[in-house]
Design a protein around this motif. Sequence first.
Motif, PDB file in Angstrom:
ATOM      1  N   LYS A  21       0.846  -1.182   0.000  1.00 14.18           N
ATOM      2  CA  LYS A  21       0.000   0.000   0.000  1.00 14.18           C
ATOM      3  C   LYS A  21       0.885   1.236   0.000  1.00 14.18           C
ATOM      4  CE  LYS A  21      -3.853   2.243   2.243  1.00 14.18           C
ATOM      5  NZ  LYS A  21      -4.806   2.269   3.309  1.00 14.18           N
ATOM      6  N   LEU A  22       0.585   2.136  -0.905  1.00 12.00           N
ATOM      7  CA  LEU A  22       1.331   3.374  -1.037  1.00 12.00           C
ATOM      8  C   LEU A  22       0.315   4.501  -1.131  1.00 12.00           C
ATOM      9  CD1 LEU A  22       4.110   4.673  -1.397  1.00 12.00           C
ATOM     10  CD2 LEU A  22       3.957   4.186  -3.822  1.00 12.00           C
ATOM     11  N   GLY A  23       0.165   5.246  -0.039  1.00 11.88           N
ATOM     12  CA  GLY A  23      -0.884   6.266   0.010  1.00 11.88           C
ATOM     13  C   GLY A  23      -2.236   5.586   0.017  1.00 11.88           C
ATOM     14  N   ASP A  24      -3.108   6.000  -0.890  1.00  7.25           N
ATOM     15  CA  ASP A  24      -4.428   5.373  -0.966  1.00  7.25           C
ATOM     16  C   ASP A  24      -4.482   4.271  -2.023  1.00  7.25           C
ATOM     17  OD1 ASP A  24      -4.211   7.040  -3.135  1.00  7.25           O
ATOM     18  OD2 ASP A  24      -6.237   7.861  -2.988  1.00  7.25           O
ATOM     19  N   ARG A  25      -3.321   3.953  -2.626  1.00  5.67           N
ATOM     20  CA  ARG A  25      -3.268   2.919  -3.662  1.00  5.67           C
ATOM     21  C   ARG A  25      -2.732   1.615  -3.091  1.00  5.67           C
ATOM     22  NH1 ARG A  25      -4.352   1.510  -7.656  1.00  5.67           N
ATOM     23  NH2 ARG A  25      -2.700   1.691  -9.164  1.00  5.67           N
ATOM     24  N   GLU A  69       3.305   4.317 -12.937  1.00  4.28           N
ATOM     25  CA  GLU A  69       2.592   5.197 -12.003  1.00  4.28           C
ATOM     26  C   GLU A  69       3.510   5.636 -10.859  1.00  4.28           C
ATOM     27  OE1 GLU A  69      -1.283   4.911  -9.055  1.00  4.28           O
ATOM     28  OE2 GLU A  69      -1.244   3.633 -10.835  1.00  4.28           O
ATOM     29  N   ILE A  70       4.265   4.705 -10.340  1.00  9.76           N
ATOM     30  CA  ILE A  70       5.206   5.027  -9.264  1.00  9.76           C
ATOM     31  C   ILE A  70       6.313   5.929  -9.794  1.00  9.76           C
ATOM     32  CG2 ILE A  70       6.978   4.033  -7.733  1.00  9.76           C
ATOM     33  CD1 ILE A  70       4.992   1.685  -7.323  1.00  9.76           C
ATOM     34  N   ASP A  71       6.770   5.654 -11.002  1.00 16.10           N
ATOM     35  CA  ASP A  71       7.815   6.473 -11.611  1.00 16.10           C
ATOM     36  C   ASP A  71       7.367   7.930 -11.761  1.00 16.10           C
ATOM     37  OD1 ASP A  71      10.451   6.526 -12.600  1.00 16.10           O
ATOM     38  OD2 ASP A  71       9.692   6.593 -14.661  1.00 16.10           O
ATOM     39  N   LYS A  72       6.104   8.121 -12.086  1.00 17.55           N
ATOM     40  CA  LYS A  72       5.563   9.479 -12.260  1.00 17.55           C
ATOM     41  C   LYS A  72       5.462  10.239 -10.940  1.00 17.55           C
ATOM     42  CE  LYS A  72       2.951   8.590 -16.449  1.00 17.55           C
ATOM     43  NZ  LYS A  72       1.628   8.368 -17.027  1.00 17.55           N
ATOM     44  N   MET A  73       5.544   9.540  -9.817  1.00 27.23           N
ATOM     45  CA  MET A  73       5.502  10.196  -8.511  1.00 27.23           C
ATOM     46  C   MET A  73       6.770  11.004  -8.254  1.00 27.23           C
ATOM     47  SD  MET A  73       3.940   7.235  -6.073  1.00 27.23           S
ATOM     48  CE  MET A  73       2.356   6.496  -6.388  1.00 27.23           C
ATOM     49  N   ASN A  74       7.806  10.738  -9.060  1.00 24.56           N
ATOM     50  CA  ASN A  74       9.063  11.470  -8.963  1.00 24.56           C
ATOM     51  C   ASN A  74       9.607  11.470  -7.529  1.00 24.56           C
ATOM     52  OD1 ASN A  74      11.154  12.752 -10.255  1.00 24.56           O
ATOM     53  ND2 ASN A  74      10.316  14.794  -9.902  1.00 24.56           N
ATOM     54  N   LEU A  75       9.712  10.277  -6.962  1.00 28.15           N
ATOM     55  CA  LEU A  75      10.151  10.111  -5.578  1.00 28.15           C
ATOM     56  C   LEU A  75      11.653  10.312  -5.432  1.00 28.15           C
ATOM     57  CD1 LEU A  75       8.162   6.847  -4.842  1.00 28.15           C
ATOM     58  CD2 LEU A  75       7.567   9.147  -4.064  1.00 28.15           C
TER      59      LEU A  75
END
Length: 107
Positions: A21-25, A69-75
Amino acid sequence: IYMATVLDITGKLKNEEKSIKLGDRVFPVDDTKNTMMEVMALFEQSHSNDIAAIDEVIKKLLGEKAGAEIDKMNLRFEDYKVIFIALMACVSNETYEEAESRFQKAK
């Protein structure tokens, strides 16, 4: 005369779905044998801090769409490693802390 023996191991198989779980996803994790063989091959070809390898492992375990999707989070890289460690914990049936400790020792 030999009698056939049937050893029923059905109840021993763990067919449970794993996820992180990452945030609400919530992202389902693919820890099937074939995927894990691909992940192990990636480990053999790279170093544990290799960003490209970590990126590829995340995409293999979560799927291309979730990986993008995770890549677009620019973590930040440290946060990206948290996701990676969580995935390794998930596929290894460990707690996050156990996996984190294992990776700290491997440095």
